[in-house]
Scaffold this motif. Sequence first.
Motif, PDB file in Angstrom:
ATOM      1  N   LEU A  89       0.818  -1.203   0.000  1.00 26.03           N
ATOM      2  CA  LEU A  89       0.000   0.000   0.000  1.00 26.03           C
ATOM      3  C   LEU A  89       0.857   1.260   0.000  1.00 26.03           C
ATOM      4  N   PHE A  90       1.852   1.305   0.879  1.00 23.57           N
ATOM      5  CA  PHE A  90       2.620   2.532   1.065  1.00 23.57           C
ATOM      6  C   PHE A  90       3.862   2.639   0.174  1.00 23.57           C
ATOM      7  N   ASP A  91       4.433   1.501  -0.218  1.00 26.43           N
ATOM      8  CA  ASP A  91       5.644   1.528  -1.042  1.00 26.43           C
ATOM      9  C   ASP A  91       5.378   1.149  -2.487  1.00 26.43           C
ATOM     10  N   GLY A  92       4.189   0.679  -2.776  1.00 20.88           N
ATOM     11  CA  GLY A  92       3.824   0.348  -4.141  1.00 20.88           C
ATOM     12  C   GLY A  92       4.129  -1.091  -4.513  1.00 20.88           C
ATOM     13  N   PRO A  93       3.766  -1.473  -5.731  1.00 22.62           N
ATOM     14  CA  PRO A  93       3.976  -2.847  -6.202  1.00 22.62           C
ATOM     15  C   PRO A  93       5.451  -3.243  -6.132  1.00 22.62           C
ATOM     16  N   MET A  94       5.701  -4.523  -5.864  1.00 17.41           N
ATOM     17  CA  MET A  94       7.070  -5.031  -5.814  1.00 17.41           C
ATOM     18  C   MET A  94       7.077  -6.534  -6.038  1.00 17.41           C
ATOM     19  N   THR A  95       8.265  -7.075  -6.178  1.00 17.40           N
ATOM     20  CA  THR A  95       8.414  -8.511  -6.417  1.00 17.40           C
ATOM     21  C   THR A  95       8.290  -9.278  -5.108  1.00 17.40           C
ATOM     22  N   VAL A  96       8.085 -10.577  -5.229  1.00 17.12           N
ATOM     23  CA  VAL A  96       8.038 -11.457  -4.061  1.00 17.12           C
ATOM     24  C   VAL A  96       9.361 -11.391  -3.297  1.00 17.12           C
ATOM     25  N   ASN A  97      10.471 -11.374  -4.027  1.00 14.40           N
ATOM     26  CA  ASN A  97      11.777 -11.305  -3.359  1.00 14.40           C
ATOM     27  C   ASN A  97      11.948 -10.007  -2.575  1.00 14.40           C
ATOM     28  N   ASP A  98      11.482  -8.896  -3.135  1.00 17.95           N
ATOM     29  CA  ASP A  98      11.556  -7.620  -2.421  1.00 17.95           C
ATOM     30  C   ASP A  98      10.694  -7.660  -1.155  1.00 17.95           C
ATOM     31  N   LEU A 101      10.082  -8.210   4.759  1.00 17.72           N
ATOM     32  CA  LEU A 101       9.410  -8.931   5.842  1.00 17.72           C
ATOM     33  C   LEU A 101      10.361  -9.831   6.630  1.00 17.72           C
ATOM     34  N   GLU A 102      11.579 -10.000   6.092  1.00 23.59           N
ATOM     35  CA  GLU A 102      12.597 -10.850   6.711  1.00 23.59           C
ATOM     36  C   GLU A 102      12.125 -12.292   6.861  1.00 23.59           C
ATOM     37  N   VAL A 103      11.526 -12.798   5.769  1.00 19.18           N
ATOM     38  CA  VAL A 103      11.093 -14.192   5.692  1.00 19.18           C
ATOM     39  C   VAL A 103      11.537 -14.755   4.341  1.00 19.18           C
ATOM     40  N   ALA A 104      11.395 -16.042   4.191  1.00 16.45           N
ATOM     41  CA  ALA A 104      11.793 -16.690   2.937  1.00 16.45           C
ATOM     42  C   ALA A 104      10.835 -16.310   1.802  1.00 16.45           C
ATOM     43  N   ASP A 144       6.553  -7.937 -15.145  1.00 13.82           N
ATOM     44  CA  ASP A 144       7.322  -6.704 -15.071  1.00 13.82           C
ATOM     45  C   ASP A 144       7.574  -6.247 -16.502  1.00 13.82           C
ATOM     46  N   GLU A 145       7.224  -5.019 -16.795  1.00 14.00           N
ATOM     47  CA  GLU A 145       7.396  -4.488 -18.154  1.00 14.00           C
ATOM     48  C   GLU A 145       8.858  -4.518 -18.605  1.00 14.00           C
ATOM     49  N   SER A 146       9.787  -4.297 -17.670  1.00 12.27           N
ATOM     50  CA  SER A 146      11.204  -4.230 -18.039  1.00 12.27           C
ATOM     51  C   SER A 146      11.892  -5.593 -18.043  1.00 12.27           C
ATOM     52  N   ASP A 147      11.291  -6.572 -17.397  1.00 12.90           N
ATOM     53  CA  ASP A 147      11.886  -7.917 -17.345  1.00 12.90           C
ATOM     54  C   ASP A 147      10.751  -8.925 -17.232  1.00 12.90           C
ATOM     55  N   ARG A 148      10.377  -9.508 -18.321  1.00 13.04           N
ATOM     56  CA  ARG A 148       9.203 -10.389 -18.363  1.00 13.04           C
ATOM     57  C   ARG A 148       9.349 -11.660 -17.527  1.00 13.04           C
ATOM     58  N   ARG A 149      10.557 -11.931 -17.037  1.00 10.95           N
ATOM     59  CA  ARG A 149      10.741 -13.100 -16.158  1.00 10.95           C
ATOM     60  C   ARG A 149      10.258 -12.811 -14.739  1.00 10.95           C
ATOM     61  N   ARG A 150      10.222 -11.535 -14.392  1.00  7.63           N
ATOM     62  CA  ARG A 150       9.824 -11.149 -13.039  1.00  7.63           C
ATOM     63  C   ARG A 150       8.330 -10.887 -12.966  1.00  7.63           C
ATOM     64  N   ARG A 151       7.757 -11.200 -11.805  1.00  8.53           N
ATOM     65  CA  ARG A 151       6.347 -10.938 -11.551  1.00  8.53           C
ATOM     66  C   ARG A 151       6.253  -9.856 -10.479  1.00  8.53           C
ATOM     67  N   ILE A 152       5.386  -8.891 -10.704  1.00  9.38           N
ATOM     68  CA  ILE A 152       5.166  -7.797  -9.774  1.00  9.38           C
ATOM     69  C   ILE A 152       3.848  -8.039  -9.047  1.00  9.38           C
ATOM     70  N   VAL A 153       3.880  -7.878  -7.720  1.00 11.92           N
ATOM     71  CA  VAL A 153       2.699  -8.083  -6.879  1.00 11.92           C
ATOM     72  C   VAL A 153       2.134  -6.718  -6.506  1.00 11.92           C
TER      73      VAL A 153
END
Length: 131
Positions: A31-40, A45-48, A70-79
């Motif tokens: 909500l506050f930082d915007g869309p991001m990847t699962v890894n981000d 969250l400091e979890v796996a 992800d528009e810039s890297d189609r291998r990545r998924r943005i949540v």
Amino acid sequence: MVGRAKRIRVPEELQSLALAPRHLSLLSYLLFDGPMTVNDLAARLEVAPTTVSLMVSELSRKGILERREDESDRRRRIVSITDSKRPSIDGWLARGAHAWRQALHPLTPEQRQMFIQTLQAYEAAMADEDD
């Protein structure tokens, strides 16, 4: 503070979705930082990443989150939070963010830094006791 956060009423629209306290941080970051990847999200969250991936899948099935390429890297998924649920989630979580801004606003940057360092020291001391 944690007790207060856990008592924040879930909006009526979201009550049937069985959201738990573990979802608060994940939804707050999105909500506050915007869309991001699962890894981000996992790093914040400091979890796996697998833990975050499971939560994202669960919340996606409930129509709260969506994954897109992800528009810039189609291998990545943005949540991200779905447009239909964003107003309810914003109303639910923004109150806490507003309260923090109001509480921290009168402080100088140095005082804010000391406050954050104090909270981090407390959290670290509690973590040491758990070990």
